[in-house]
Each structure stands twice: as C-alpha cells, then as structure tokens.
Design a protein around this motif. Structure first.
Motif, PDB file in Angstrom:
ATOM      1  N   GLY A   1       0.807  -1.214   0.000  1.00 25.36           N
ATOM      2  CA  GLY A   1       0.000   0.000   0.000  1.00 25.36           C
ATOM      3  C   GLY A   1       0.838   1.260   0.000  1.00 25.36           C
ATOM      4  N   ASP A   2       2.012   1.221   0.614  1.00 24.04           N
ATOM      5  CA  ASP A   2       2.896   2.384   0.636  1.00 24.04           C
ATOM      6  C   ASP A   2       3.670   2.548  -0.664  1.00 24.04           C
ATOM      7  OD1 ASP A   2       2.086   2.921   3.202  1.00 24.04           O
ATOM      8  OD2 ASP A   2       3.829   1.972   4.157  1.00 24.04           O
ATOM      9  N   VAL A   3       4.083   1.438  -1.267  1.00 25.53           N
ATOM     10  CA  VAL A   3       4.940   1.484  -2.451  1.00 25.53           C
ATOM     11  C   VAL A   3       4.141   1.674  -3.738  1.00 25.53           C
ATOM     12  CG1 VAL A   3       6.519   0.083  -3.848  1.00 25.53           C
ATOM     13  CG2 VAL A   3       6.772   0.165  -1.368  1.00 25.53           C
ATOM     14  N   LEU A   4       2.942   1.134  -3.795  1.00 28.32           N
ATOM     15  CA  LEU A   4       2.159   1.155  -5.032  1.00 28.32           C
ATOM     16  C   LEU A   4       1.917   2.560  -5.592  1.00 28.32           C
ATOM     17  CD1 LEU A   4       0.889  -0.883  -6.946  1.00 28.32           C
ATOM     18  CD2 LEU A   4      -1.244  -0.595  -5.720  1.00 28.32           C
ATOM     19  N   PRO A   5       1.552   3.550  -4.785  1.00 25.01           N
ATOM     20  CA  PRO A   5       1.340   4.892  -5.367  1.00 25.01           C
ATOM     21  C   PRO A   5       2.608   5.499  -5.962  1.00 25.01           C
ATOM     22  CG  PRO A   5       0.345   4.762  -3.198  1.00 25.01           C
ATOM     23  CD  PRO A   5       1.148   3.511  -3.390  1.00 25.01           C
ATOM     24  N   ILE A   6       3.768   5.069  -5.534  1.00 29.54           N
ATOM     25  CA  ILE A   6       5.023   5.578  -6.075  1.00 29.54           C
ATOM     26  C   ILE A   6       5.435   4.771  -7.304  1.00 29.54           C
ATOM     27  CG2 ILE A   6       7.474   5.931  -5.576  1.00 29.54           C
ATOM     28  CD1 ILE A   6       6.600   6.191  -2.587  1.00 29.54           C
ATOM     29  N   ALA A   7       5.310   3.459  -7.224  1.00 31.90           N
ATOM     30  CA  ALA A   7       5.795   2.578  -8.283  1.00 31.90           C
ATOM     31  C   ALA A   7       4.910   2.610  -9.526  1.00 31.90           C
ATOM     32  CB  ALA A   7       5.897   1.150  -7.762  1.00 31.90           C
TER      33      ALA A   7
ATOM     34  N   VAL B   1       6.430   2.962 -13.336  1.00 34.98           N
ATOM     35  CA  VAL B   1       6.313   1.851 -14.288  1.00 34.98           C
ATOM     36  C   VAL B   1       5.514   2.292 -15.508  1.00 34.98           C
ATOM     37  CG1 VAL B   1       5.347  -0.463 -14.626  1.00 34.98           C
ATOM     38  CG2 VAL B   1       6.584   0.076 -12.533  1.00 34.98           C
ATOM     39  N   GLY B   2       4.450   3.051 -15.290  1.00 36.80           N
ATOM     40  CA  GLY B   2       3.661   3.559 -16.412  1.00 36.80           C
ATOM     41  C   GLY B   2       4.490   4.444 -17.332  1.00 36.80           C
ATOM     42  N   ALA B   3       5.306   5.313 -16.749  1.00 37.23           N
ATOM     43  CA  ALA B   3       6.157   6.188 -17.558  1.00 37.23           C
ATOM     44  C   ALA B   3       7.170   5.378 -18.350  1.00 37.23           C
ATOM     45  CB  ALA B   3       6.868   7.195 -16.657  1.00 37.23           C
ATOM     46  N   MET B   4       7.731   4.340 -17.741  1.00 37.98           N
ATOM     47  CA  MET B   4       8.699   3.504 -18.452  1.00 37.98           C
ATOM     48  C   MET B   4       8.036   2.801 -19.638  1.00 37.98           C
ATOM     49  SD  MET B   4      11.048   2.028 -15.266  1.00 37.98           S
ATOM     50  CE  MET B   4      10.765   0.402 -15.771  1.00 37.98           C
ATOM     51  N   ILE B   5       6.810   2.332 -19.453  1.00 39.95           N
ATOM     52  CA  ILE B   5       6.098   1.666 -20.543  1.00 39.95           C
ATOM     53  C   ILE B   5       5.815   2.649 -21.668  1.00 39.95           C
ATOM     54  CG2 ILE B   5       3.891   0.580 -21.168  1.00 39.95           C
ATOM     55  CD1 ILE B   5       3.947  -0.748 -18.374  1.00 39.95           C
ATOM     56  N   VAL B   6       5.381   3.858 -21.322  1.00 42.44           N
ATOM     57  CA  VAL B   6       5.088   4.871 -22.338  1.00 42.44           C
ATOM     58  C   VAL B   6       6.352   5.229 -23.113  1.00 42.44           C
ATOM     59  CG1 VAL B   6       4.449   7.293 -22.641  1.00 42.44           C
ATOM     60  CG2 VAL B   6       3.054   5.811 -21.203  1.00 42.44           C
ATOM     61  N   VAL B   7       7.468   5.397 -22.426  1.00 47.21           N
ATOM     62  CA  VAL B   7       8.729   5.726 -23.103  1.00 47.21           C
ATOM     63  C   VAL B   7       9.156   4.586 -24.016  1.00 47.21           C
ATOM     64  CG1 VAL B   7      11.187   6.128 -22.720  1.00 47.21           C
ATOM     65  CG2 VAL B   7       9.507   7.379 -21.375  1.00 47.21           C
ATOM     66  N   THR B   8       9.048   3.369 -23.553  1.00 47.57           N
ATOM     67  CA  THR B   8       9.434   2.205 -24.364  1.00 47.57           C
ATOM     68  C   THR B   8       8.586   2.121 -25.638  1.00 47.57           C
ATOM     69  OG1 THR B   8      10.069   1.010 -22.368  1.00 47.57           O
ATOM     70  CG2 THR B   8       9.719  -0.297 -24.344  1.00 47.57           C
ATOM     71  N   ILE B   9       7.281   2.276 -25.491  1.00 49.90           N
ATOM     72  CA  ILE B   9       6.397   2.222 -26.655  1.00 49.90           C
ATOM     73  C   ILE B   9       6.689   3.400 -27.581  1.00 49.90           C
ATOM     74  CG2 ILE B   9       3.982   2.414 -27.393  1.00 49.90           C
ATOM     75  CD1 ILE B   9       3.255   0.806 -24.869  1.00 49.90           C
ATOM     76  N   GLY B  10       6.939   4.568 -27.016  1.00 49.32           N
ATOM     77  CA  GLY B  10       7.264   5.738 -27.817  1.00 49.32           C
ATOM     78  C   GLY B  10       8.531   5.549 -28.636  1.00 49.32           C
TER      79      GLY B  10
END
Length: 53
Positions: free
Chosen positions: A24-30, A34-43
């Motif tokens: 619960g503490d890590v999920l809002p940060i991670a 992770v979403g940004a990394m996926i967007v950059v990879t797809i981009g």
C-alpha cells in the motif's frame, strides 16, 4: 500442538499485514514510474518504426 498452530497463525497473519502495508505504501510511487517507463518504451518503438520508413 495448539501452541505451535497458534504461534504460526499469528506469525503469518502479522507478516501478511506487514506486506499489505508495504504494498500500500509502495504502489502509489511505483505505479506512475512503471507507467512512464512503458510509455517511453512504446514511444521509442514507434519512433524507430517511423524513422526507418
């Protein structure tokens, strides 16, 4: 035997509670990271496809 069962149940319950708290503490940060990394990879993949044509 009941003492061992009670001790194990209590231990596993406290471990599960601690893990739930950590998740619960890590999920809002991670999640955004992770979403940004996926967007950059797809981009990058799309950019390479467009440039290579």
């Amino acid at each position: 035997m009941d003492g061992v069962t009670t001790a194990l149940t209590t231990s596993f319950t406290s471990v599960a509670t601690a893990l739930t708290g950590v998740i619960g503490d890590v999920l809002p940060i991670a999640l955004p990271v992770v979403g940004a990394m996926i967007v950059v990879t797809i981009g990058i993949k799309i950019f390479k496809k467009v440039v290579s044509k």
